[in-house]
Motif scaffolding. Structure first.
Motif, PDB file in Angstrom:
ATOM      1  N   ALA A   1       0.847  -1.211   0.000  1.00 34.99           N
ATOM      2  CA  ALA A   1       0.000   0.000   0.000  1.00 34.99           C
ATOM      3  C   ALA A   1       0.868   1.241   0.000  1.00 34.99           C
ATOM      4  CB  ALA A   1      -0.914  -0.017   1.221  1.00 34.99           C
ATOM      5  N   LEU A   2       1.964   1.222   0.776  1.00 32.86           N
ATOM      6  CA  LEU A   2       2.870   2.380   0.810  1.00 32.86           C
ATOM      7  C   LEU A   2       3.543   2.579  -0.551  1.00 32.86           C
ATOM      8  CD1 LEU A   2       4.537   2.138   4.334  1.00 32.86           C
ATOM      9  CD2 LEU A   2       3.071   3.969   3.477  1.00 32.86           C
ATOM     10  N   GLY A   3       3.952   1.459  -1.177  1.00 36.08           N
ATOM     11  CA  GLY A   3       4.556   1.540  -2.518  1.00 36.08           C
ATOM     12  C   GLY A   3       3.592   2.167  -3.496  1.00 36.08           C
ATOM     13  N   THR A   4       2.331   1.744  -3.441  1.00 33.63           N
ATOM     14  CA  THR A   4       1.301   2.318  -4.311  1.00 33.63           C
ATOM     15  C   THR A   4       1.181   3.821  -4.052  1.00 33.63           C
ATOM     16  OG1 THR A   4       0.085   0.249  -4.253  1.00 33.63           O
ATOM     17  CG2 THR A   4      -1.144   2.183  -4.948  1.00 33.63           C
ATOM     18  N   LEU A   5       1.157   4.171  -2.756  1.00 27.17           N
ATOM     19  CA  LEU A   5       1.015   5.587  -2.372  1.00 27.17           C
ATOM     20  C   LEU A   5       2.188   6.416  -2.905  1.00 27.17           C
ATOM     21  CD1 LEU A   5      -1.029   7.179  -0.603  1.00 27.17           C
ATOM     22  CD2 LEU A   5       0.627   7.008   1.244  1.00 27.17           C
ATOM     23  N   PHE A   6       3.415   5.893  -2.738  1.00 25.29           N
ATOM     24  CA  PHE A   6       4.609   6.633  -3.188  1.00 25.29           C
ATOM     25  C   PHE A   6       4.551   6.911  -4.686  1.00 25.29           C
ATOM     26  CE2 PHE A   6       7.715   4.976   0.330  1.00 25.29           C
ATOM     27  CZ  PHE A   6       7.017   5.741   1.250  1.00 25.29           C
ATOM     28  N   VAL A   7       4.354   5.842  -5.470  1.00 31.82           N
ATOM     29  CA  VAL A   7       4.421   6.001  -6.929  1.00 31.82           C
ATOM     30  C   VAL A   7       3.263   6.884  -7.420  1.00 31.82           C
ATOM     31  CG1 VAL A   7       3.111   3.928  -7.623  1.00 31.82           C
ATOM     32  CG2 VAL A   7       4.922   4.781  -9.085  1.00 31.82           C
ATOM     33  N   THR A   8       2.123   6.773  -6.762  1.00 29.61           N
ATOM     34  CA  THR A   8       0.958   7.540  -7.190  1.00 29.61           C
ATOM     35  C   THR A   8       1.141   9.028  -6.890  1.00 29.61           C
ATOM     36  OG1 THR A   8      -0.327   5.598  -6.629  1.00 29.61           O
ATOM     37  CG2 THR A   8      -1.541   7.564  -7.067  1.00 29.61           C
ATOM     38  N   VAL A   9       1.558   9.304  -5.652  1.00 25.90           N
ATOM     39  CA  VAL A   9       1.747  10.711  -5.270  1.00 25.90           C
ATOM     40  C   VAL A   9       2.834  11.343  -6.140  1.00 25.90           C
ATOM     41  CG1 VAL A   9       2.529  12.229  -3.399  1.00 25.90           C
ATOM     42  CG2 VAL A   9       0.885  10.430  -2.930  1.00 25.90           C
ATOM     43  N   LEU A  10       3.934  10.581  -6.364  1.00 29.43           N
ATOM     44  CA  LEU A  10       5.019  11.117  -7.193  1.00 29.43           C
ATOM     45  C   LEU A  10       4.519  11.397  -8.613  1.00 29.43           C
ATOM     46  CD1 LEU A  10       8.026  11.843  -7.226  1.00 29.43           C
ATOM     47  CD2 LEU A  10       8.535   9.486  -7.891  1.00 29.43           C
ATOM     48  N   SER A  11       3.695  10.491  -9.142  1.00 33.86           N
ATOM     49  CA  SER A  11       3.203  10.693 -10.511  1.00 33.86           C
ATOM     50  C   SER A  11       2.306  11.930 -10.591  1.00 33.86           C
ATOM     51  CB  SER A  11       2.444   9.449 -10.995  1.00 33.86           C
ATOM     52  OG  SER A  11       1.114   9.477 -10.553  1.00 33.86           O
ATOM     53  N   VAL A  12       1.490  12.141  -9.556  1.00 35.27           N
ATOM     54  CA  VAL A  12       0.628  13.337  -9.559  1.00 35.27           C
ATOM     55  C   VAL A  12       1.495  14.599  -9.450  1.00 35.27           C
ATOM     56  CG1 VAL A  12      -1.206  14.564  -8.315  1.00 35.27           C
ATOM     57  CG2 VAL A  12      -1.395  12.112  -8.666  1.00 35.27           C
ATOM     58  N   PHE A  13       2.550  14.541  -8.635  1.00 33.01           N
ATOM     59  CA  PHE A  13       3.454  15.691  -8.508  1.00 33.01           C
ATOM     60  C   PHE A  13       4.133  16.023  -9.841  1.00 33.01           C
ATOM     61  CE2 PHE A  13       3.129  15.598  -3.928  1.00 33.01           C
ATOM     62  CZ  PHE A  13       3.332  16.945  -3.604  1.00 33.01           C
ATOM     63  N   ILE A  14       4.469  14.971 -10.609  1.00 33.13           N
ATOM     64  CA  ILE A  14       5.123  15.207 -11.905  1.00 33.13           C
ATOM     65  C   ILE A  14       4.104  15.743 -12.913  1.00 33.13           C
ATOM     66  CG2 ILE A  14       6.289  14.095 -13.868  1.00 33.13           C
ATOM     67  CD1 ILE A  14       7.432  12.065 -11.798  1.00 33.13           C
ATOM     68  N   ALA A  15       2.910  15.153 -12.929  1.00 32.91           N
ATOM     69  CA  ALA A  15       1.926  15.525 -13.961  1.00 32.91           C
ATOM     70  C   ALA A  15       1.263  16.871 -13.679  1.00 32.91           C
ATOM     71  CB  ALA A  15       0.859  14.431 -14.064  1.00 32.91           C
TER      72      ALA A  15
ATOM     73  N   ASP B   1      -3.547   1.388 -11.503  1.00 32.37           N
ATOM     74  CA  ASP B   1      -2.864   0.909 -12.706  1.00 32.37           C
ATOM     75  C   ASP B   1      -1.924  -0.264 -12.412  1.00 32.37           C
ATOM     76  OD1 ASP B   1      -2.109   1.608 -15.632  1.00 32.37           O
ATOM     77  OD2 ASP B   1      -0.241   1.186 -14.556  1.00 32.37           O
ATOM     78  N   THR B   2      -1.919  -1.228 -13.312  1.00 36.44           N
ATOM     79  CA  THR B   2      -1.014  -2.372 -13.169  1.00 36.44           C
ATOM     80  C   THR B   2      -0.028  -2.429 -14.328  1.00 36.44           C
ATOM     81  OG1 THR B   2      -2.952  -3.547 -12.371  1.00 36.44           O
ATOM     82  CG2 THR B   2      -0.983  -4.860 -12.689  1.00 36.44           C
ATOM     83  N   ALA B   3      -0.538  -2.207 -15.547  1.00 40.43           N
ATOM     84  CA  ALA B   3       0.284  -2.420 -16.741  1.00 40.43           C
ATOM     85  C   ALA B   3       1.528  -1.529 -16.754  1.00 40.43           C
ATOM     86  CB  ALA B   3      -0.563  -2.163 -17.983  1.00 40.43           C
ATOM     87  N   VAL B   4       1.337  -0.254 -16.425  1.00 43.35           N
ATOM     88  CA  VAL B   4       2.467   0.678 -16.491  1.00 43.35           C
ATOM     89  C   VAL B   4       3.518   0.327 -15.444  1.00 43.35           C
ATOM     90  CG1 VAL B   4       3.166   3.082 -16.157  1.00 43.35           C
ATOM     91  CG2 VAL B   4       1.104   2.559 -17.468  1.00 43.35           C
ATOM     92  N   VAL B   5       3.067   0.151 -14.184  1.00 42.73           N
ATOM     93  CA  VAL B   5       4.059  -0.083 -13.120  1.00 42.73           C
ATOM     94  C   VAL B   5       4.751  -1.442 -13.281  1.00 42.73           C
ATOM     95  CG1 VAL B   5       3.023   1.455 -11.405  1.00 42.73           C
ATOM     96  CG2 VAL B   5       2.262  -0.901 -11.519  1.00 42.73           C
ATOM     97  N   MET B   6       4.024  -2.418 -13.836  1.00 41.67           N
ATOM     98  CA  MET B   6       4.602  -3.751 -14.024  1.00 41.67           C
ATOM     99  C   MET B   6       5.807  -3.685 -14.976  1.00 41.67           C
ATOM    100  SD  MET B   6       2.539  -7.131 -15.150  1.00 41.67           S
ATOM    101  CE  MET B   6       2.176  -6.585 -16.804  1.00 41.67           C
ATOM    102  N   LEU B   7       5.699  -2.851 -16.012  1.00 42.47           N
ATOM    103  CA  LEU B   7       6.768  -2.777 -17.006  1.00 42.47           C
ATOM    104  C   LEU B   7       7.859  -1.768 -16.646  1.00 42.47           C
ATOM    105  CD1 LEU B   7       4.574  -2.981 -20.208  1.00 42.47           C
ATOM    106  CD2 LEU B   7       6.220  -4.670 -19.450  1.00 42.47           C
ATOM    107  N   THR B   8       7.548  -0.834 -15.742  1.00 47.64           N
ATOM    108  CA  THR B   8       8.515   0.254 -15.521  1.00 47.64           C
ATOM    109  C   THR B   8       9.102   0.333 -14.123  1.00 47.64           C
ATOM    110  OG1 THR B   8       6.647   1.705 -15.105  1.00 47.64           O
ATOM    111  CG2 THR B   8       7.578   1.767 -17.321  1.00 47.64           C
ATOM    112  N   GLY B   9       8.776  -0.606 -13.233  1.00 48.50           N
ATOM    113  CA  GLY B   9       9.472  -0.485 -11.960  1.00 48.50           C
ATOM    114  C   GLY B   9       8.929  -1.288 -10.795  1.00 48.50           C
TER     115      GLY B   9
END
Lengths: 263, 276
Positions: free
Chosen positions: B55-69, B201-209
């Motif tokens: 859950a924390l991993g999901t939170l990290f990648v999601t928050v970071l992606s929103v910060f970038i976008a 999302d599963t497809a993007v994170v599965m292929l990129t990290g």
């Protein structure tokens, strides 16, 4: 009373649709000028033409608006927009509040546009709110959202925001439309006080207010036919008032004592 | 005749609402009964820890992606709403619509391919990890942020849009001091919806990290676990009832995250519609 604004053959159209055509008049400092006319004649657009807030395109404005600023005549088009809009303040019919608190509404233009220091800002906020009769009501809730104010108070806050910037010209579009009589009179008395500090043009449909407070009345007529040459505006207006079938658009000036606005 | 139409439309309405409630109720009931209650009965600290890390991993990648976008999406949204580049408005629309219809697997593949190209041609020591995954999710989320920013600003009444200008503000000052504060609820709603989409999302994170048994990332290039990956790989690896319960709990936690974020976003969007 010196002339401080000259409007020369000003025309406004939106594509094929002509709002007004070749109107000329002047404004004087020390004179409270009221502008009346039927809906759709272009009164608000005329005010917006002064500080160039008309959306262009589609608005097509020709002719000139000149102001007497810093001891010389300048065209509205030669002034940078931020400077023009600081000198020529426009208050629209519905109060246009900035997002945020009551203080922020008055302070933000002083800070961002005027680049005025904090102590002077605070002083101007207090003075302008006092002059508009808001200070006693809002002094303890300056940091509360401006949206808590009533319609009349919002309008006075907009006026306070405008006069805090010390403009040379103050244009008001029906400033008393949503106010009760007491608040409206307070605003009009304030405008009378301000007329020696800045040139004021008020759009108003309230003829009684104009009777009491106006030093000069302008009447923007929406007429259908071309103005016949060689006829003075006064005669045109007289004819209009009698026949209602004269020139295209005519801005008529009447001294308060000469002709009543009502026909 | 009119009453027959009225009655039948009411019946259809009730039937639709009933079916919807039945389906969603059955789905949630299944999740709760099979996962949560069962898991509580045979609780294991190790499994709970794995789910928390995911859950924390999901939170990290999601928050970071929103910060970038967010910055890029907001800038494009403002440019579109204010018609700052009128000649390119149509082209921007075409690009935004194309991006919105891009499948997440395609974005994941492009991200993975880009990482490989950078390793091969630029000799960069680049691996799939938190930052590449968040960047790809950001691309996926750009259209949502652009469109919500654009619509939040367009919905500000025109008189208010020109208030700043009539006070002498420059266009940039007007955007910062007037338009963005007025549109913040709408933009916030868009960011929440973007968060929801990135979290599931599963497809993007599965292929990129994302790696299913990874620990929490220590830097932006580390692999990370996500709930969606736990579910995706857990389906094939589940050997016991406890493993199966773990999948249900992962689903519940993911559902809770996306639902909370969506509800928050929709609440902000509704507030925007009500207030000026």
């Amino acid at each position: 009373m010196t002339v401080t604004a000259r409007i020369k053959e000003l025309s406004l159209s939106y594509g094929e649709s002509v709002v007004f055509e070749k109107i000329s008049f002047s404004l004087r400092k020390g004179e409270l000028t009221f502008l009346n006319g039927p809906s759709g004649a272009g009164k608000t657009s005329l005010l917006q033409a002064f500080n160039r807030t008309l959306p262009a395109p589609p608005a097509c404005l020709t002719g000139g608006v000149e102001f007497f600023l810093s001891e010389r005549w300048v065209s509205s088009h030669s002034l940078p927009l931020p400077l023009l809009r600081t000198k020529v303040a426009l208050i629209l019919q519905t109060p246009q509040l900035l997002p945020g608190s009551i203080r922020r509404n008055v302070e933000l233009p002083l800070k961002v546009v005027g680049k005025i220091g904090k102590s002077e800002r605070n002083e101007r906020i207090e003075v302008s709110l006092k002059r508009t009769g808001l200070w006693e009501t809002v002094k303890d809730k300056l940091n509360q959202p401006a949206s808590i104010l009533s319609g009349g108070q919002k309008q006075r806050l907009c006026l306070a925001r405008a006069i805090a910037m010390k403009p040379a010209f103050l244009l008001l579009d029906e400033p008393t439309a949503f106010l009760d009589q007491a608040s409206a009179e307070q605003i009009l008395v304030l405008l009378q006080e301000l007329k020696d500090e800045c040139t004021i043009l008020v759009v108003s449909h309230k003829e009684k207010e104009a009777e009491v407070f106006a030093d000069k009345k302008l009447f923007l007529l929406e007429l259908q036919e071309t103005c016949p040459q060689g006829i003075s505006w006064r005669n045109q207006l007289r004819s209009f008032l009698q026949t209602t079938s004269l020139p295209k658009n005519l801005l008529a000036t009447i001294q308060t004592t000469s002709l009543p606005l009502d026909r | 005749m009119v009453s027959v139409v009225e009655i039948s439309s009411k019946v259809l309405g009730w039937l639709g609402a009933f079916l919807f409630l039945l389906l969603s109720g059955a789905f949630l009931g299944l999740l709760m009964s099979r996962g949560f209650l069962w898991f509580l009965a045979s609780y294991s600290t190790e499994t709970a820890f794995e789910i928390m890390i995911a859950a924390l991993g999901t939170l990290f990648v999601t928050v970071l992606s929103v910060f970038i976008a967010a910055p890029l999406g907001m800038i494009v949204g403002i440019v579109k709403a204010q018609r700052l580049l009128p000649r390119f408005g149509h082209f921007l629309d075409v690009f935004i619509d194309s991006l919105a219809s891009l499948p997440s697997i395609a974005v994941g593949f492009l991200g993975y391919w880009a990482i490989l190209q950078m390793r091969t041609y630029f000799d960069w020591n680049l691996f799939p990890g938190l930052l590449p995954a968040a960047s790809c999710l950001a691309i996926l989320n750009l259209p949502i942020i652009v469109r919500t920013t654009e619509s939040a600003i367009i919905q500000i009444p025109r008189d208010l849009q020109v208030t700043g200008a009539s006070l002498g503000f420059t266009p940039l000052q007007n955007i910062f001091y007037v338009l963005l504060p007025l549109a913040k609820k709408g933009i916030g709603g868009g960011l929440s919806l973007a968060f929801s989409r990135a979290a599931e999302d599963t497809a993007v994170v599965m292929l990129t990290g994302a790696v299913v048994d990874a620990i929490l990332p220590r830097n932006l290039w580390d692999a990370f676990p996500t709930l969606s990956m736990q579910i995706f790989f857990g389906i094939t690896d589940a050997r016991s009832e406890n493993d199966e319960a773990k999948l249900f709990v992962c689903t519940l936690v993911l559902l809770a995250m996306t639902t909370l974020s969506s509800l928050f976003g929709e609440r902000l969007l509704r507030k925007r519609e009500r207030s000026p």
